[in-house]
Design a protein around this motif. Structure first.
Motif, PDB file in Angstrom:
ATOM      1  N   GLN A  77       0.849  -1.191   0.000  1.00 16.09           N
ATOM      2  CA  GLN A  77       0.000   0.000   0.000  1.00 16.09           C
ATOM      3  C   GLN A  77       0.886   1.243   0.000  1.00 16.09           C
ATOM      4  N   GLY A  78       0.275   2.400  -0.097  1.00 14.47           N
ATOM      5  CA  GLY A  78       1.038   3.650  -0.018  1.00 14.47           C
ATOM      6  C   GLY A  78       1.467   4.212  -1.353  1.00 14.47           C
ATOM      7  N   GLY A  79       1.179   3.508  -2.451  1.00 14.47           N
ATOM      8  CA  GLY A  79       1.526   4.000  -3.773  1.00 14.47           C
ATOM      9  C   GLY A  79       3.020   4.048  -4.029  1.00 14.47           C
ATOM     10  N   PHE A  84       9.227   5.600  -2.778  1.00 16.53           N
ATOM     11  CA  PHE A  84      10.304   6.586  -2.838  1.00 16.53           C
ATOM     12  C   PHE A  84      11.084   6.608  -1.514  1.00 16.53           C
ATOM     13  N   THR A  85      10.365   6.343  -0.417  1.00 13.19           N
ATOM     14  CA  THR A  85      10.991   6.326   0.910  1.00 13.19           C
ATOM     15  C   THR A  85      11.513   4.944   1.275  1.00 13.19           C
ATOM     16  N   MET A  86      10.710   3.922   1.034  1.00 14.83           N
ATOM     17  CA  MET A  86      11.103   2.558   1.429  1.00 14.83           C
ATOM     18  C   MET A  86      12.385   2.093   0.757  1.00 14.83           C
ATOM     19  N   VAL A 207      -3.424  -0.334  -4.464  1.00 12.31           N
ATOM     20  CA  VAL A 207      -2.483  -1.455  -4.483  1.00 12.31           C
ATOM     21  C   VAL A 207      -1.188  -0.987  -5.138  1.00 12.31           C
ATOM     22  N   THR A 208      -0.065  -1.365  -4.546  1.00  9.77           N
ATOM     23  CA  THR A 208       1.243  -1.101  -5.135  1.00  9.77           C
ATOM     24  C   THR A 208       1.932  -2.435  -5.367  1.00  9.77           C
ATOM     25  N   VAL A 209       2.307  -2.702  -6.596  1.00  7.39           N
ATOM     26  CA  VAL A 209       3.005  -3.939  -6.936  1.00  7.39           C
ATOM     27  C   VAL A 209       4.502  -3.717  -6.810  1.00  7.39           C
TER      28      VAL A 209
END
Length: 365
Positions: A77-79, A84-86, A207-209
């Motif tokens: 999640q989070g787009g 960009f942060t992870m 959803v972020t793949v």
């Protein structure tokens, strides 16, 4: 001009068009999914029924995109914005550098977030010409011993797209493919990691793949919060916390639709056909319309263009809206017009826009 079956000509940049067949199936299953007496939105994410939906979506993505076995597939999640942060949080130490290729607003945002963790360095940038093109191979200077190289494969705002990707040798290559994932064949093995928000080509927002190579995953920093570790989500098959269940269900149905169309090869050919219809209307207008992106960097997903006369441009957008076209206004940093022709946008919708453009020119010259 009328809108067929009350469906808009949807050129929104995201969230964007979804296949009508998928929406109709979701509508039919919305109240009672597989005779459970519940909507898929009401199912426990720990239930066998939902886990089957979840695992089928992963399996379909693996098959359609030829994802090798040494890669993990995650639904987060989070787009892309959270990625960009992870990414630097997991893979960029304070004493390390990472190479970022700047081709638009989203790569700029990724670069900004990396500064919190280590030292991002521009490997190349086309900002000086307002991101009208993708850098050449010769322009890309990867930092020695870089933790990774990061690029954005398609730039929604500026309408540019990588045609071939750079070779980065031993330096891991990471790509934000939010706006062109599954739109064409890609050799996954060239990348250490690919990530994408689903809301353009894969399904609804939420959803972020993430597709990530296992040996790259081993390099991740273990001393970060649990929810921000990729390892956490790998170990729990993306079910560590409650996932966006309806979004994953819809993603799976969109992937099934891609299969039914003939797979990624068919989708790629269709995308080329759709984009050509609109680019031909631009190129054959003798300057009445002109594109933002240079021809060698043109996106198949986001077609950015202007009307040469500013007053006529406003009229064009107003009349297009009246005719049922949605989402054609360009981003404020580029202005003008933008037609986002993602996978689910029908050929007929792009043909309708091309016809409208030709007629508008005829009526206003």
């Amino acid at each position: 001009m009328t809108v067929t079956s009350n469906r808009a000509y949807n050129f929104n940049a995201g969230p964007s068009a979804l296949p009508l067949e998928v929406l109709q199936k979701a509508q039919a299953e919305l109240v009672d999914f597989k005779e459970t007496g519940m909507s898929v939105m009401e199912l426990s994410h720990r239930s066998a029924t939902f886990e089957a939906v979840h695992n089928e979506a992963i399996a379909r993505l693996r098959k359609l995109y030829d994802i090798p076995e040494n890669y993990e597939v995650l639904f987060l999640q989070g787009g892309a914005s959270l990625q960009f942060t992870m990414i630097p949080m997991n893979f960029l130490a304070q004493d390390q550098k990472a190479s970022y290729i700047q081709t638009g607003a989203w790569s700029e945002k990724a670069f900004k977030e990396a500064k919190f963790f280590g030292t991002p360095v521009e490997a190349a940038s086309t900002k000086a010409n307002n991101y009208k093109n993708i850098p050449t191979v010769e322009e890309i200077q990867v930092e020695q011993n870089a933790a990774y190289v990061h690029l954005t494969s398609n730039n929604t705002i500026f309408g540019t797209q990588w045609k071939t990707f750079p070779t980065t040798g031993d330096v891991p290559l990471i790509a934000d493919m939010s706006s062109d994932i599954l739109s064409k064949k890609v050799d996954i093995s060239n990348f250490a990691m690919i990530y994408a928000g689903a809301q353009k080509n894969l399904g609804p927002s939420g959803v972020t793949v993430v597709i990530i190579r296992k040996d790259f995953l081993e390099k991740a920093n273990p001393n970060i919060p649990t929810m921000l570790k990729y390892d956490t989500h790998v170990a729990n098959n993306s079910l560590y916390n409650t996932p966006p269940t309806f979004g994953i269900y819809m993603l799976g149905e969109v992937l099934k639709w891609v299969e039914e169309q003939g797979g990624v090869d068919t989708i790629e050919k269709r995308n080329e056909e759709k984009a050509k219809l609109i680019y031909d209307a631009i190129d054959q207008s003798n300057g009445f319309y002109y594109g933002h992106a240079t021809e060698d960097s043109r996106s198949l997903m986001n077609i950015t263009f202007r009307v040469a006369d500013e007053a006529l441009e406003k009229k064009f957008l107003a009349e297009a809206k009246e005719a049922g076209f949605v989402g054609l206004n360009g981003h404020r940093s580029v202005g003008g017009c933008r037609a986002s022709a993602y996978n689910s946008v029908p050929v007929e919708t792009c043909q309708a826009l091309a016809d409208f453009m030709v007629k508008f020119q005829q009526d206003n010259q």
